[in-house]
Design an enzyme around this catalytic site. Sequence first.
Site, PDB file in Angstrom:
ATOM      1  N   ASP A 199     -39.605  31.212   8.026  1.00  0.00           N
ATOM      2  CA  ASP A 199     -38.813  31.372   6.799  1.00  0.00           C
ATOM      3  C   ASP A 199     -39.557  32.283   5.826  1.00  0.00           C
ATOM      4  O   ASP A 199     -39.075  32.529   4.733  1.00  0.00           O
ATOM      5  CB  ASP A 199     -38.631  30.015   6.108  1.00  0.00           C
ATOM      6  CG  ASP A 199     -39.986  29.469   5.700  1.00  0.00           C
ATOM      7  OD1 ASP A 199     -40.810  29.247   6.600  1.00  0.00           O
ATOM      8  OD2 ASP A 199     -40.245  29.329   4.485  1.00  0.00           O
ATOM      9  N   THR A 257     -35.384  22.693  13.920  1.00  0.00           N
ATOM     10  CA  THR A 257     -36.559  21.847  13.678  1.00  0.00           C
ATOM     11  C   THR A 257     -36.417  21.193  12.301  1.00  0.00           C
ATOM     12  O   THR A 257     -35.544  21.554  11.509  1.00  0.00           O
ATOM     13  CB  THR A 257     -37.857  22.678  13.699  1.00  0.00           C
ATOM     14  OG1 THR A 257     -37.845  23.551  12.574  1.00  0.00           O
ATOM     15  CG2 THR A 257     -38.009  23.460  14.986  1.00  0.00           C
ATOM     16  N   GLU A 291     -45.182  24.213  23.156  1.00  0.00           N
ATOM     17  CA  GLU A 291     -44.815  24.392  21.747  1.00  0.00           C
ATOM     18  C   GLU A 291     -46.075  24.221  20.903  1.00  0.00           C
ATOM     19  O   GLU A 291     -46.811  23.243  21.071  1.00  0.00           O
ATOM     20  CB  GLU A 291     -43.769  23.387  21.267  1.00  0.00           C
ATOM     21  CG  GLU A 291     -43.344  23.766  19.842  1.00  0.00           C
ATOM     22  CD  GLU A 291     -42.553  22.717  19.074  1.00  0.00           C
ATOM     23  OE1 GLU A 291     -41.878  23.098  18.115  1.00  0.00           O
ATOM     24  OE2 GLU A 291     -42.633  21.527  19.418  1.00  0.00           O
ATOM     25  N   LYS A 338     -51.895  32.807   0.671  1.00  0.00           N
ATOM     26  CA  LYS A 338     -52.935  33.508  -0.094  1.00  0.00           C
ATOM     27  C   LYS A 338     -53.661  34.510   0.797  1.00  0.00           C
ATOM     28  O   LYS A 338     -54.025  34.166   1.930  1.00  0.00           O
ATOM     29  CB  LYS A 338     -53.952  32.508  -0.656  1.00  0.00           C
ATOM     30  CG  LYS A 338     -53.381  31.642  -1.750  1.00  0.00           C
ATOM     31  CD  LYS A 338     -54.433  30.719  -2.317  1.00  0.00           C
ATOM     32  CE  LYS A 338     -53.781  29.834  -3.369  1.00  0.00           C
ATOM     33  NZ  LYS A 338     -54.454  28.574  -3.570  1.00  0.00           N
ATOM     34  N   ASP A 371     -47.499  27.483   9.805  1.00  0.00           N
ATOM     35  CA  ASP A 371     -47.987  27.498   8.413  1.00  0.00           C
ATOM     36  C   ASP A 371     -48.216  28.944   7.969  1.00  0.00           C
ATOM     37  O   ASP A 371     -48.925  29.700   8.644  1.00  0.00           O
ATOM     38  CB  ASP A 371     -49.305  26.719   8.307  1.00  0.00           C
ATOM     39  CG  ASP A 371     -49.101  25.229   8.535  1.00  0.00           C
ATOM     40  OD1 ASP A 371     -47.982  24.739   8.291  1.00  0.00           O
ATOM     41  OD2 ASP A 371     -50.048  24.550   8.970  1.00  0.00           O
ATOM     42  N   GLU A 428     -50.317  19.712  18.460  1.00  0.00           N
ATOM     43  CA  GLU A 428     -50.198  19.410  17.036  1.00  0.00           C
ATOM     44  C   GLU A 428     -51.563  18.984  16.521  1.00  0.00           C
ATOM     45  O   GLU A 428     -52.187  18.086  17.078  1.00  0.00           O
ATOM     46  CB  GLU A 428     -49.145  18.322  16.813  1.00  0.00           C
ATOM     47  CG  GLU A 428     -49.010  17.858  15.387  1.00  0.00           C
ATOM     48  CD  GLU A 428     -48.815  18.975  14.365  1.00  0.00           C
ATOM     49  OE1 GLU A 428     -47.891  19.774  14.506  1.00  0.00           O
ATOM     50  OE2 GLU A 428     -49.632  19.049  13.415  1.00  0.00           O
ATOM     51  N   GLU A 454     -36.884  23.802   9.547  1.00  0.00           N
ATOM     52  CA  GLU A 454     -35.702  24.646   9.388  1.00  0.00           C
ATOM     53  C   GLU A 454     -34.632  23.900   8.590  1.00  0.00           C
ATOM     54  O   GLU A 454     -34.018  24.465   7.678  1.00  0.00           O
ATOM     55  CB  GLU A 454     -35.132  25.055  10.755  1.00  0.00           C
ATOM     56  CG  GLU A 454     -33.836  25.850  10.577  1.00  0.00           C
ATOM     57  CD  GLU A 454     -33.191  26.315  11.860  1.00  0.00           C
ATOM     58  OE1 GLU A 454     -33.868  26.346  12.905  1.00  0.00           O
ATOM     59  OE2 GLU A 454     -31.997  26.653  11.815  1.00  0.00           O
TER      60      GLU A 454
HETATM   61  C1  LIG Z   1     -44.794  24.160   8.864  1.00  0.00           C
HETATM   62  S1  LIG Z   1     -45.069  22.965  10.100  1.00  0.00           S
HETATM   63  C2  LIG Z   1     -43.717  23.226  11.239  1.00  0.00           C
HETATM   64  C3  LIG Z   1     -43.479  22.052  12.150  1.00  0.00           C
HETATM   65  C4  LIG Z   1     -42.318  22.210  13.125  1.00  0.00           C
HETATM   66  N1  LIG Z   1     -42.561  23.304  14.063  1.00  0.00           N
HETATM   67  C5  LIG Z   1     -41.027  22.419  12.385  1.00  0.00           C
HETATM   68  O1  LIG Z   1     -40.518  23.554  12.387  1.00  0.00           O
HETATM   69  O2  LIG Z   1     -40.516  21.440  11.818  1.00  0.00           O
HETATM   70  C6  LIG Z   1     -46.440  23.641  11.002  1.00  0.00           C
HETATM   71  C7  LIG Z   1     -47.071  22.637  11.932  1.00  0.00           C
HETATM   72  O3  LIG Z   1     -48.102  23.280  12.683  1.00  0.00           O
HETATM   73  C8  LIG Z   1     -49.237  22.417  12.733  1.00  0.00           C
HETATM   74  N2  LIG Z   1     -50.420  23.271  12.916  1.00  0.00           N
HETATM   75  C9  LIG Z   1     -50.935  24.130  12.019  1.00  0.00           C
HETATM   76  N3  LIG Z   1     -51.998  24.760  12.521  1.00  0.00           N
HETATM   77  C10 LIG Z   1     -52.154  24.289  13.792  1.00  0.00           C
HETATM   78  C11 LIG Z   1     -53.099  24.556  14.824  1.00  0.00           C
HETATM   79  N4  LIG Z   1     -54.086  25.435  14.645  1.00  0.00           N
HETATM   80  N5  LIG Z   1     -52.986  23.899  15.996  1.00  0.00           N
HETATM   81  C12 LIG Z   1     -51.976  23.001  16.170  1.00  0.00           C
HETATM   82  N6  LIG Z   1     -51.062  22.698  15.217  1.00  0.00           N
HETATM   83  C13 LIG Z   1     -51.144  23.335  14.044  1.00  0.00           C
HETATM   84  C14 LIG Z   1     -49.213  21.705  11.399  1.00  0.00           C
HETATM   85  O4  LIG Z   1     -49.967  20.501  11.415  1.00  0.00           O
HETATM   86  C15 LIG Z   1     -47.724  21.470  11.208  1.00  0.00           C
HETATM   87  O5  LIG Z   1     -47.294  20.260  11.794  1.00  0.00           O
END
Ligand SMILES: C[S@@+](CC[C@H](N)C(=O)[O-])C[C@H]1O[C@@H](n2cnc3c(N)ncnc32)[C@H](O)[C@@H]1O
Length: 233
Positions: A172, A210, A54, A133, A129, A79, A213
Site C-alpha cells: 500500500d 490479507t 509466504e 524513514k 513493513d 513470521e 489489505e
Molecule cells: C505489515 S505486516 C503484513 C502482514 C500480512 N502479510 C498482511 O498483509 O496482513 C508485515 C509482517 O511481516 C513480519 N515481518 C517483518 N519483517 C520480517 C522478517 N524479517 N522476517 C519475517 N517476518 C517479518 C511482521 O512481523 C509482520 O507480521
Amino acid sequence: MSLSLSRGRQLDVGHHGIAQDDLPPMEGGRVDPRQWFLHKDSKPSDPGRRVELEIGSGKGTFLVQQAQMNPGVDYLGLEWAKAFWRYAADRCRRHGLENVRLIRADAAMFVTHYVPDGVFRQVHIYFPDPWPKKRHHKRRLVQASFLRELHRVLGPTLDDDRESGQVRIATDHADYFDWMQDHAAQVTDLFDRLPFVSPESAGEGEMVGTNFERKYRQEGRPFQGMILRKIPV
Ligand SMILES: C[S@@+](CC[C@H](N)C(=O)[O-])C[C@H]1O[C@@H](n2cnc3c(N)ncnc32)[C@H](O)[C@@H]1O
C-alpha cells in the site's frame, strides 16, 4: 503472547508452528522444506509436491484462505513477531491445515541459511513493513540482494523443466513500491517483471485479501503490486 491477538484464549501452535529453537543448527547446512510437513501421523511427503513460501504471514489469513483452496500444495509461512507467529500457527492448527507450517524466523536469515536451491514454486510477500524513514530503508525486505537470494530458491533449477517460479509482491506504500521497482530493475538479468495477478483465494474486489489489505482498504489506500518471474540461468 499478546492478549489482544488471542483475546484471552490459550494459543496452541501444535505441529503447525516451528519455533526458532526447533530449527536445526545452522552449521548443519540447508534443509529440504518438505521435511517441515512431516509429523507423526503423515505419510512421507511426495518429492514432486509443490511448495510455496509466504514471508511475513501476520495473522495467517492468506495461508488459511489459500491452503484451503489448494490442498495439493504445501505452504511454508515465515513470521518474525512471536505474537503473530503463535496466532497464525494456532489458527492453521484449528483449521486442520496439514499443508501449512509457520516458522518463527527472520526471513533473510532463514532463506539464506536454511533454504536449498530451486525448491519453491512461488514466494508471496504481501504488505511488507515499509520502514518509511530514510535511515531505516536498509531494513526493507525487498531489495536487490534479497531478490537474488529468492531467485536462487525458486524453481526450476537447471536440470529440471518445470515452469519458472515467481515472487508475488503487494504493498500500500507508494514510496516502498518505487523502491521495489528500482531494486527489481537491478535484477532484470534474473527476473521478468509481470503485472500483478490476484491469487485465487482473494475475495471479490480484493488484491490478495490479507488482514492488512482489509484494514488499509477501509482507509481508502491504493495498492500496487508486481510479479517477478524467474529467468533460469
Ligand atoms: C505489515 S505486516 C503484513 C502482514 C500480512 N502479510 C498482511 O498483509 O496482513 C508485515 C509482517 O511481516 C513480519 N515481518 C517483518 N519483517 C520480517 C522478517 N524479517 N522476517 C519475517 N517476518 C517479518 C511482521 O512481523 C509482520 O507480521
